[in-house]
Design a protein around this motif. Structure first.
Motif, PDB file in Angstrom:
ATOM      1  N   CYS A  32      84.554 -74.143 -21.358  1.00 39.08           N
ATOM      2  CA  CYS A  32      85.571 -73.160 -20.936  1.00 39.08           C
ATOM      3  C   CYS A  32      86.820 -73.846 -20.414  1.00 39.08           C
ATOM      4  CB  CYS A  32      84.987 -72.230 -19.872  1.00 39.08           C
ATOM      5  SG  CYS A  32      83.590 -71.239 -20.430  1.00 39.08           S
ATOM      6  N   ASN A  33      86.658 -74.975 -19.727  1.00 42.82           N
ATOM      7  CA  ASN A  33      87.796 -75.737 -19.219  1.00 42.82           C
ATOM      8  C   ASN A  33      88.701 -76.180 -20.363  1.00 42.82           C
ATOM      9  OD1 ASN A  33      89.471 -77.597 -17.767  1.00 42.82           O
ATOM     10  ND2 ASN A  33      88.005 -79.224 -18.176  1.00 42.82           N
ATOM     11  N   ILE A  34      88.112 -76.728 -21.425  1.00 41.43           N
ATOM     12  CA  ILE A  34      88.926 -77.203 -22.550  1.00 41.43           C
ATOM     13  C   ILE A  34      89.574 -76.027 -23.275  1.00 41.43           C
ATOM     14  CG2 ILE A  34      88.917 -78.575 -24.668  1.00 41.43           C
ATOM     15  CD1 ILE A  34      86.502 -80.022 -23.625  1.00 41.43           C
ATOM     16  N   ARG A  35      88.868 -74.918 -23.374  1.00 39.36           N
ATOM     17  CA  ARG A  35      89.453 -73.745 -24.023  1.00 39.36           C
ATOM     18  C   ARG A  35      90.710 -73.305 -23.271  1.00 39.36           C
ATOM     19  NH1 ARG A  35      85.383 -70.679 -23.624  1.00 39.36           N
ATOM     20  NH2 ARG A  35      84.330 -71.571 -25.431  1.00 39.36           N
ATOM     21  N   ARG A  36      90.677 -73.361 -21.935  1.00 33.54           N
ATOM     22  CA  ARG A  36      91.873 -73.014 -21.160  1.00 33.54           C
ATOM     23  C   ARG A  36      92.998 -74.013 -21.417  1.00 33.54           C
ATOM     24  NH1 ARG A  36      87.946 -71.481 -17.261  1.00 33.54           N
ATOM     25  NH2 ARG A  36      87.921 -73.580 -16.368  1.00 33.54           N
ATOM     26  N   ALA A  96      86.072 -78.705 -13.845  1.00 31.31           N
ATOM     27  CA  ALA A  96      85.839 -77.465 -14.585  1.00 31.31           C
ATOM     28  C   ALA A  96      86.801 -76.360 -14.177  1.00 31.31           C
ATOM     29  CB  ALA A  96      84.398 -77.003 -14.381  1.00 31.31           C
ATOM     30  N   ARG A  97      87.445 -76.507 -13.018  1.00 35.38           N
ATOM     31  CA  ARG A  97      88.432 -75.492 -12.612  1.00 35.38           C
ATOM     32  C   ARG A  97      89.763 -75.678 -13.340  1.00 35.38           C
ATOM     33  NH1 ARG A  97      85.624 -75.846  -7.460  1.00 35.38           N
ATOM     34  NH2 ARG A  97      86.795 -77.670  -6.793  1.00 35.38           N
ATOM     35  N   THR A  98      89.931 -76.742 -14.082  1.00 32.28           N
ATOM     36  CA  THR A  98      91.098 -77.029 -14.924  1.00 32.28           C
ATOM     37  C   THR A  98      92.313 -77.432 -14.111  1.00 32.28           C
ATOM     38  OG1 THR A  98      90.284 -75.436 -16.549  1.00 32.28           O
ATOM     39  CG2 THR A  98      92.560 -76.223 -16.816  1.00 32.28           C
ATOM     40  N   TYR A  99      92.675 -76.624 -13.137  1.00 35.75           N
ATOM     41  CA  TYR A  99      93.894 -76.883 -12.363  1.00 35.75           C
ATOM     42  C   TYR A  99      93.543 -77.113 -10.898  1.00 35.75           C
ATOM     43  CZ  TYR A  99      95.752 -74.853 -16.613  1.00 35.75           C
ATOM     44  OH  TYR A  99      96.018 -74.588 -17.926  1.00 35.75           O
ATOM     45  N   VAL A 100      94.459 -77.775 -10.176  1.00 33.60           N
ATOM     46  CA  VAL A 100      94.248 -78.039  -8.763  1.00 33.60           C
ATOM     47  C   VAL A 100      94.181 -76.715  -8.018  1.00 33.60           C
ATOM     48  CG1 VAL A 100      95.252 -79.047  -6.694  1.00 33.60           C
ATOM     49  CG2 VAL A 100      95.366 -80.292  -8.859  1.00 33.60           C
ATOM     50  N   SER A 101      93.124 -76.528  -7.249  1.00 32.38           N
ATOM     51  CA  SER A 101      92.921 -75.292  -6.492  1.00 32.38           C
ATOM     52  C   SER A 101      93.286 -75.519  -5.033  1.00 32.38           C
ATOM     53  CB  SER A 101      91.461 -74.844  -6.602  1.00 32.38           C
ATOM     54  OG  SER A 101      91.190 -73.782  -5.719  1.00 32.38           O
ATOM     55  N   ASP A 102      93.910 -74.506  -4.428  1.00 33.93           N
ATOM     56  CA  ASP A 102      94.257 -74.616  -3.015  1.00 33.93           C
ATOM     57  C   ASP A 102      93.315 -73.797  -2.131  1.00 33.93           C
ATOM     58  OD1 ASP A 102      95.029 -72.085  -3.746  1.00 33.93           O
ATOM     59  OD2 ASP A 102      97.103 -72.254  -3.038  1.00 33.93           O
ATOM     60  N   ARG A 103      92.198 -73.332  -2.691  1.00 33.88           N
ATOM     61  CA  ARG A 103      91.224 -72.613  -1.879  1.00 33.88           C
ATOM     62  C   ARG A 103      90.574 -73.567  -0.884  1.00 33.88           C
ATOM     63  NH1 ARG A 103      87.881 -68.618  -6.022  1.00 33.88           N
ATOM     64  NH2 ARG A 103      89.690 -67.421  -6.754  1.00 33.88           N
ATOM     65  N   LEU A 147      87.139 -79.682 -27.919  1.00 37.70           N
ATOM     66  CA  LEU A 147      86.591 -78.327 -27.797  1.00 37.70           C
ATOM     67  C   LEU A 147      85.444 -78.127 -28.781  1.00 37.70           C
ATOM     68  CD1 LEU A 147      86.627 -75.480 -26.642  1.00 37.70           C
ATOM     69  CD2 LEU A 147      88.443 -74.905 -28.295  1.00 37.70           C
ATOM     70  N   ARG A 148      85.639 -78.564 -30.001  1.00 38.50           N
ATOM     71  CA  ARG A 148      84.586 -78.412 -31.018  1.00 38.50           C
ATOM     72  C   ARG A 148      83.330 -79.193 -30.614  1.00 38.50           C
ATOM     73  NH1 ARG A 148      87.538 -79.513 -34.997  1.00 38.50           N
ATOM     74  NH2 ARG A 148      87.115 -81.745 -35.190  1.00 38.50           N
ATOM     75  N   LEU A 149      83.519 -80.406 -30.117  1.00 42.26           N
ATOM     76  CA  LEU A 149      82.373 -81.236 -29.757  1.00 42.26           C
ATOM     77  C   LEU A 149      81.668 -80.698 -28.515  1.00 42.26           C
ATOM     78  CD1 LEU A 149      80.832 -83.685 -30.639  1.00 42.26           C
ATOM     79  CD2 LEU A 149      82.415 -85.135 -29.367  1.00 42.26           C
ATOM     80  N   HIS A 150      82.415 -80.245 -27.517  1.00 44.60           N
ATOM     81  CA  HIS A 150      81.795 -79.648 -26.333  1.00 44.60           C
ATOM     82  C   HIS A 150      80.994 -78.407 -26.711  1.00 44.60           C
ATOM     83  CE1 HIS A 150      84.177 -82.256 -23.667  1.00 44.60           C
ATOM     84  NE2 HIS A 150      83.422 -81.804 -22.672  1.00 44.60           N
ATOM     85  N   LEU A 153      87.987 -87.636 -25.158  1.00 46.06           N
ATOM     86  CA  LEU A 153      88.914 -86.933 -26.048  1.00 46.06           C
ATOM     87  C   LEU A 153      89.691 -85.863 -25.296  1.00 46.06           C
ATOM     88  CD1 LEU A 153      87.031 -86.287 -29.420  1.00 46.06           C
ATOM     89  CD2 LEU A 153      89.174 -87.532 -29.124  1.00 46.06           C
ATOM     90  N   LYS A 154      88.983 -85.126 -24.454  1.00 48.33           N
ATOM     91  CA  LYS A 154      89.638 -84.062 -23.679  1.00 48.33           C
ATOM     92  C   LYS A 154      90.719 -84.630 -22.773  1.00 48.33           C
ATOM     93  CE  LYS A 154      87.964 -82.928 -19.893  1.00 48.33           C
ATOM     94  NZ  LYS A 154      88.114 -83.291 -18.463  1.00 48.33           N
ATOM     95  N   ASP A 155      90.389 -85.683 -22.036  1.00 46.77           N
ATOM     96  CA  ASP A 155      91.362 -86.266 -21.109  1.00 46.77           C
ATOM     97  C   ASP A 155      92.528 -86.920 -21.857  1.00 46.77           C
ATOM     98  OD1 ASP A 155      89.930 -85.472 -18.869  1.00 46.77           O
ATOM     99  OD2 ASP A 155      88.728 -87.296 -18.831  1.00 46.77           O
TER     100      ASP A 155
END
Length: 508
Positions: free
Chosen positions: A499-503, A196-203, A484-487, A457-459
């Motif tokens: 929200c992840n797919i919208r990004r 859900a964070r979309t991108y790899v986080s370094d936190r 996005l429409r289906l989610h 579909l998203k992946d």
């Protein structure tokens, strides 16, 4: 409210008012009163309190703040300090979370649902409530806690405190038959937060969650593999779910490892078990491919049962056991000694490259689709599982191709396969998964209305936009737009997965 109760003698005035509302069946007002008081027993005797709790599901369904009411009620009941009170709370919680197929309340399609669910999870994961949900609470609550996690966190998007709720349940499940499945629940939650964070986080906290997810999934898999687990009457061998979640978790962690996102101390800890990122990818492929094989076996066995019942014997079921060279190779590599990967690296490389994918034209898969079209509900879950496991295998190949491109591997590439070849393998496997989803129950669209299909579909859209170009996320027919429409339809506009797919669509 409590101050008023003290003025009128330990709630006597409020008790009279509550009894009147009880007789009038004013469940909404009763619910608000119960939640406003920190001590429910100030208002009612035991019999009246039980009646109020039975009325609360209707109160929460009518309210625009259903889970904030339940959250306050959780704190109220927890302050009483009696385990018996939680038995009274179980039915209202379950009924309120699943109101029985009625119309959705007015807040269901807005961001309020996520916010309200987060309020309830936060209340459950703190203070006295956390003690009751954790190791000090009754074991009988474990099934309810797992349902709460599934409904609030996965379905309704309350991911902010979801790991805390999952950890409390795991604390309670230690040493019981529930431990492997609850460990997989924790791994699933942590994986979902990472996706859900979309991108790899370094936190540091996010990186720690990835390592914790690997430990939880591997622990569950090991428990199910260990002969000692027989004393707990655990299912053996490891389930399809255990294979799929371990494979997904290892693929995510290996991707981050090879991107250089993990801190050195985390790499050292993981290296003690998995050697390096490439070896972890090999293991992920093996486990994911085994998951596909188990799912395909379930489809075949279900088809044979349906054919036996209908008298149709036109398809040979001799292969239904799933035996064969791939199965034997997987079993050999998934034994108790599977941590010693370096000694068998050549075998892994050779076998991982030919990890297969189910053929939508397979006779058994075709027969399963036909049973689906004929309205046989028994085949839905096996086909759904096969599609989801195939999509997970495709996602693993996507992670391999992305890591190889980051490392600038061309030939022979990562695992002996180049970036383009790995991306192509991912695309072919995704297309097999999508064919299974869209082929099954095509007349009524049951599989195409599933979150598993939406995630595939998203992946797939993410793969196409990263490696194959010319597939704009803004096009109405693009996989990301469809996802996005289906989610949005299935989970709501504010769910973290939506929200992840919208990004992804915005950044494409």
């Amino acid at each position: 409210m409590d101050a008023v109760a003290r003025v009128f003698g330990d709630g006597s005035f409020l008790g009279i008012l509550a009894e009147l509302l009880l007789r009038l069946q004013e469940s909404r007002c009763l619910g608000r009163m119960a939640c406003a008081c920190r001590r429910l027993d100030l208002l009612f005797d035991e019999a009246s309190r039980s009646m109020v709790l039975r009325m609360l599901p209707r109160a929460t369904c009518l309210s625009r703040e259903p889970w904030s009411m339940l959250a306050a009620l959780v704190c109220s009941l927890a302050s009483c300090g009696r385990f018996g009170t939680w038995k009274e709370l179980a039915a209202p919680l379950e009924s309120a979370l699943d109101p029985g197929g009625g119309p959705d309340p007015p807040w269901a399609e807005s961001g309020e649902r996520v916010a309200q669910a987060n309020l309830l999870v936060t209340a459950l994961a703190h203070g006295r409530a956390a003690q009751l949900l954790g190791g000090q609470g009754p074991l009988a609550m474990i099934p309810l806690q797992r349902r709460l996690l599934r409904r609030l966190c996965f379905d309704f998007g309350a991911l902010r405190r979801a790991p805390s709720l999952a950890r409390l349940t795991l604390e309670k499940a230690r040493g019981t038959k529930w431990e492997p499945e609850v460990s997989l629940d924790l791994a699933d939650v942590l994986n979902l937060r990472a996706y859900a964070r979309t991108y790899v986080s370094d936190r540091p906290a996010h990186l720690a969650e990835i390592e914790e997810a690997v430990r939880a999934a591997d622990h569950a898999f090991s428990m199910l593999s260990d002969s000692v687990a027989g004393s707990l009457r655990l299912p053996a061998p490891p389930t399809l779910r255990a294979h799929r979640f371990l494979g997904r978790t290892l693929a995510s962690a290996a991707h981050m490892w090879l991107l250089g996102a993990l801190p050195p101390e985390a790499e050292r800890r993981l290296a003690g078990r998995w050697v390096d990122g490439a070896a972890m990818f090999r293991q992920a492929l093996l486990v994911q491919d085994r998951a596909v094989e188990l799912a395909l076996r379930e489809v075949r066995q279900t088809v044979l049962r349906l054919q036996s019942g209908s008298g149709d014997s036109g398809i040979d079921g001799s292969d239904a056991s799933g035996s064969g060279s791939q199965s034997e190779a997987a079993e050999a590599l998934l034994g108790p000694e599977r941590g010693n990967l370096q000694q068998r690296q050549a075998m892994h490389d050779e076998w991982a490259i030919r990890c297969g994918r189910p053929d939508p034209n397979d006779l058994m898969v075709k027969a399963a689709v036909e049973f689906g079209r004929a309205g046989r509900p028994e085949i839905r879950e096996p086909l759904l599982g096969l599609g989801a496991c195939t999509a997970s295998l495709a996602e693993c190949w996507f992670c391999i191709s992305a890591a190889a491109r980051h490392l600038r591997f061309t030939s022979p590439g990562l695992l002996g396969i180049g970036v383009d070849a790995a991306a192509k393998k991912s695309r072919e496997t995704f297309e097999s998964a999508l064919a299974i989803f869209s082929g099954g129950f095509v007349d009524v669209g049951l599989l195409e209305r599933s979150i598993e299909y939406a995630d595939a579909l998203k992946d797939y859209g993410k793969l196409c936009s990263c490696f194959f170009g010319g597939n704009s996320a803004h096009a109405a027919s693009s996989p990301l737009t469809k996802a996005l429409r289906l989610h949005t339809e299935l989970l709501g506009v504010a769910h973290p997965r939506t929200c992840n797919i919208r990004r992804l669509c915005t950044d494409d």
